[in-house]
Design a protein around this motif. Structure first.
Motif, PDB file in Angstrom:
ATOM      1  N   ARG A 199      -0.481   7.492  10.562  1.00 19.80           N
ATOM      2  CA  ARG A 199      -0.863   7.110   9.369  1.00 19.80           C
ATOM      3  C   ARG A 199      -2.163   7.615   8.740  1.00 19.80           C
ATOM      4  O   ARG A 199      -2.838   8.481   9.605  1.00 19.80           O
ATOM      5  CB  ARG A 199      -1.224   5.632   9.265  1.00 19.80           C
ATOM      6  N   ARG A 225      -5.438   7.216   5.626  1.00 12.57           N
ATOM      7  CA  ARG A 225      -6.139   6.687   4.401  1.00 12.57           C
ATOM      8  C   ARG A 225      -6.760   7.792   3.601  1.00 12.57           C
ATOM      9  O   ARG A 225      -7.217   8.726   4.029  1.00 12.57           O
ATOM     10  CB  ARG A 225      -7.271   5.513   4.712  1.00 12.57           C
ATOM     11  N   GLU A 257      -8.036  -0.868  12.607  1.00 12.45           N
ATOM     12  CA  GLU A 257      -9.311  -0.777  11.693  1.00 12.45           C
ATOM     13  C   GLU A 257     -10.499  -0.448  12.613  1.00 12.45           C
ATOM     14  O   GLU A 257     -10.642  -1.073  14.027  1.00 12.45           O
ATOM     15  CB  GLU A 257      -9.295  -2.335  11.459  1.00 12.45           C
ATOM     16  N   ASN A 285      -8.291  11.528  10.020  1.00 11.79           N
ATOM     17  CA  ASN A 285      -7.545  10.272   9.679  1.00 11.79           C
ATOM     18  C   ASN A 285      -7.916   9.345   8.239  1.00 11.79           C
ATOM     19  O   ASN A 285      -7.009   9.085   7.486  1.00 11.79           O
ATOM     20  CB  ASN A 285      -7.997   8.847  10.648  1.00 11.79           C
ATOM     21  N   PRO A 331       0.756  -1.205  -0.013  1.00 14.99           N
ATOM     22  CA  PRO A 331       0.003   0.086  -0.171  1.00 14.99           C
ATOM     23  C   PRO A 331       0.739   1.310   0.084  1.00 14.99           C
ATOM     24  O   PRO A 331       0.243   2.315  -0.328  1.00 14.99           O
ATOM     25  CB  PRO A 331      -0.795   0.007   1.272  1.00 14.99           C
ATOM     26  N   LEU A 332       2.308   1.156   0.347  1.00 12.64           N
ATOM     27  CA  LEU A 332       2.896   2.389   0.345  1.00 12.64           C
ATOM     28  C   LEU A 332       3.883   2.585  -0.764  1.00 12.64           C
ATOM     29  O   LEU A 332       5.039   3.151  -0.745  1.00 12.64           O
ATOM     30  CB  LEU A 332       3.663   2.572   1.753  1.00 12.64           C
ATOM     31  N   VAL A 379       1.535  10.416   0.728  1.00 13.49           N
ATOM     32  CA  VAL A 379       0.530   9.487  -0.085  1.00 13.49           C
ATOM     33  C   VAL A 379       1.116   8.741  -1.218  1.00 13.49           C
ATOM     34  O   VAL A 379       1.146   9.419  -2.252  1.00 13.49           O
ATOM     35  CB  VAL A 379      -0.830  10.029  -0.264  1.00 13.49           C
ATOM     36  N   ALA A 395      -5.425   6.196  12.214  1.00 14.51           N
ATOM     37  CA  ALA A 395      -5.297   5.084  11.044  1.00 14.51           C
ATOM     38  C   ALA A 395      -4.531   3.944  11.476  1.00 14.51           C
ATOM     39  O   ALA A 395      -4.134   3.213  10.502  1.00 14.51           O
ATOM     40  CB  ALA A 395      -5.202   5.757   9.659  1.00 14.51           C
ATOM     41  N   SER A 396      -4.035   3.886  12.802  1.00  8.80           N
ATOM     42  CA  SER A 396      -3.257   2.592  12.939  1.00  8.80           C
ATOM     43  C   SER A 396      -4.207   1.278  13.236  1.00  8.80           C
ATOM     44  O   SER A 396      -3.675   0.284  13.282  1.00  8.80           O
ATOM     45  CB  SER A 396      -2.428   2.846  14.075  1.00  8.80           C
ATOM     46  N   GLU A 447      -8.839   3.111  -2.738  1.00 11.56           N
ATOM     47  CA  GLU A 447      -8.377   3.348  -1.297  1.00 11.56           C
ATOM     48  C   GLU A 447      -6.856   3.389  -1.236  1.00 11.56           C
ATOM     49  O   GLU A 447      -6.044   2.587  -1.887  1.00 11.56           O
ATOM     50  CB  GLU A 447      -8.795   2.328  -0.218  1.00 11.56           C
ATOM     51  N   TRP A 456      -3.167   4.559   1.087  1.00 12.55           N
ATOM     52  CA  TRP A 456      -2.434   4.608   2.399  1.00 12.55           C
ATOM     53  C   TRP A 456      -1.601   5.738   2.460  1.00 12.55           C
ATOM     54  O   TRP A 456      -1.018   6.329   1.508  1.00 12.55           O
ATOM     55  CB  TRP A 456      -1.559   3.386   2.612  1.00 12.55           C
ATOM     56  N   GLN A 503       1.124   8.074   5.094  1.00 10.84           N
ATOM     57  CA  GLN A 503       2.166   7.998   6.535  1.00 10.84           C
ATOM     58  C   GLN A 503       2.681   9.271   6.573  1.00 10.84           C
ATOM     59  O   GLN A 503       3.057   9.652   5.795  1.00 10.84           O
ATOM     60  CB  GLN A 503       3.058   6.849   6.094  1.00 10.84           C
TER      61      GLN A 503
END
Ligand code: CUA
Length: 337
Positions: A215, A217, A294, A147, A28-29, A172, A291-292, A198, A200, A202
């Motif tokens: 983090r 989203r 769920e 977030n 994702p990154l 992003v 966002a760390s 979506e 990610w 950071q």
């Protein structure tokens, strides 16, 4: 001796791990799989520079190896003439790198200016860095969230950013490069996503104990989905007065100390001195705690029982809530849609 130790067979598994980490799919990154025009222009510049470097590497190493082979020591051959310095050669191998750098500078400078330019008809969103979460404000719509940054896809976004405390950095990887969030100074970053998806984010600058858990989203939606998201986010929460578990949770929220930092529009509108995420539409967010985590019951239970255990150094205190209070709060948070 050291080298010998270093190249022991068992150490190779670490090399191997580093090597295979590059093979992960759907990382994702991953900054090498751009999903929008800004990230793509950086990616194109990277590959251009990379291939120029590869060509130079192959040429230089090739000439080196050929020279080593041709001029190697042979039996009955006298030692070659020893020389030191050659002005003509030195000028050549100074001028060639200068030309290469000048050549790369043209697309580099162009890309830097292209990325900095404010796009026309961009949607403006404010990004505010806090230890350790990102706050988002949509001045055109009067929305405050945290977030999760929701954007319309295929639309240029102009982020106006600053920090509430220390240096942070908004990143992003699939949509653009990094940009600092500075206390007392505004910085700008453009984002644009090709499709609904979506991504990610950071924090890219060490900003204290829980930097790694700062983090985010980014969710890009189709135009109609984005419009309905806006309409939902603009609504206030409804005050519960029905004696349900959720209503008990609302009482906990109002009395346990949550309101010192957390606003829920329509229920508690006064922002305290310390700003924490606006919870009005908490249940619409897929993640929380920078966002760390769920957004689910198990994570919320652990978080509310002891926030610092999950995010060391967090300013959210342990309110010593009972199990019943936590359950009621979770039921209440679930209604904040
Ligand atoms: Cu904020 Cu690292």
């Amino acid at each position: 001796m050291l080298m010998k130790k270093f190249f022991k067979f068992k150490n190779f598994k670490y090399f191997f791990l580093v090597f295979i980490s590059a093979c992960i799919e759907n990382a994702p990154l991953d900054s090498l799989s751009p999903e929008g025009p800004y990230a793509r222009s950086i990616d194109e510049l990277f590959w251009l520079t990379f291939w120029i470097a590869v060509i130079i590497f192959v040429l230089v190493q090739g000439v080196l190896l050929i020279s080593v082979f041709i001029f190697r020591e042979k039996p009955n051959k006298p030692e070659p003439k020893q020389i030191h310095g050659n002005t003509k050669l030195e000028i050549i191998w100074t001028v060639i790198p200068v030309l290469i750098l000048a050549f790369i500078a043209v697309p580099t400078v162009r890309t830097i200016f292209d990325l900095a330019r404010e796009p026309e008809d961009a949607l403006k969103i404010e990004v505010i860095g806090h230890q350790w979460w990102f706050e988002y404000k949509y001045p055109d719509y009067g929305i405050t969230t945290a977030n999760v940054l929701v954007i319309p896809s295929d639309t240029p976004i102009r982020l106006e950013m600053w920090s509430n405390d220390v240096l942070h950095n908004y990143w992003v990887p699939k949509l653009n490069g990094k940009r600092y969030l500075v206390p007392g100074q505004k910085t700008y970053l453009n984002l644009q996503a090709d499709n609904p998806d979506e991504f990610w984010a950071q924090c890219g600058e060490y900003c204290g104990l829980s930097h790694s858990k700062m983090r985010g989203r980014v969710i890009s939606l189709s135009e109609s989905d984005f419009d309905s998201w806006i309409k939902i986010q603009q609504q206030n929460a409804i005050k519960l007065e029905d004696g349900s578990l959720a209503a008990e949770g609302q009482t906990v929220y109002l009395n346990a100390g949550c309101t010192q930092c957390h606003v829920i529009n329509g229920v508690w509108d006064t922002q305290g001195d310390r700003i924490a995420p606006n919870l009005t539409h908490f249940a619409t967010r897929t993640v929380f705690a920078g966002a760390s985590l769920e957004n689910n019951e198990e994570n919320l239970t652990n978080w509310l029982a002891n926030p610092a255990k999950i995010k060391p150094g967090t300013f959210m205190p342990n309110l010593e809530l009972t199990e019943a209070e936590i359950n009621a709060l979770i039921a209440y948070l679930g209604t904040l849609k």
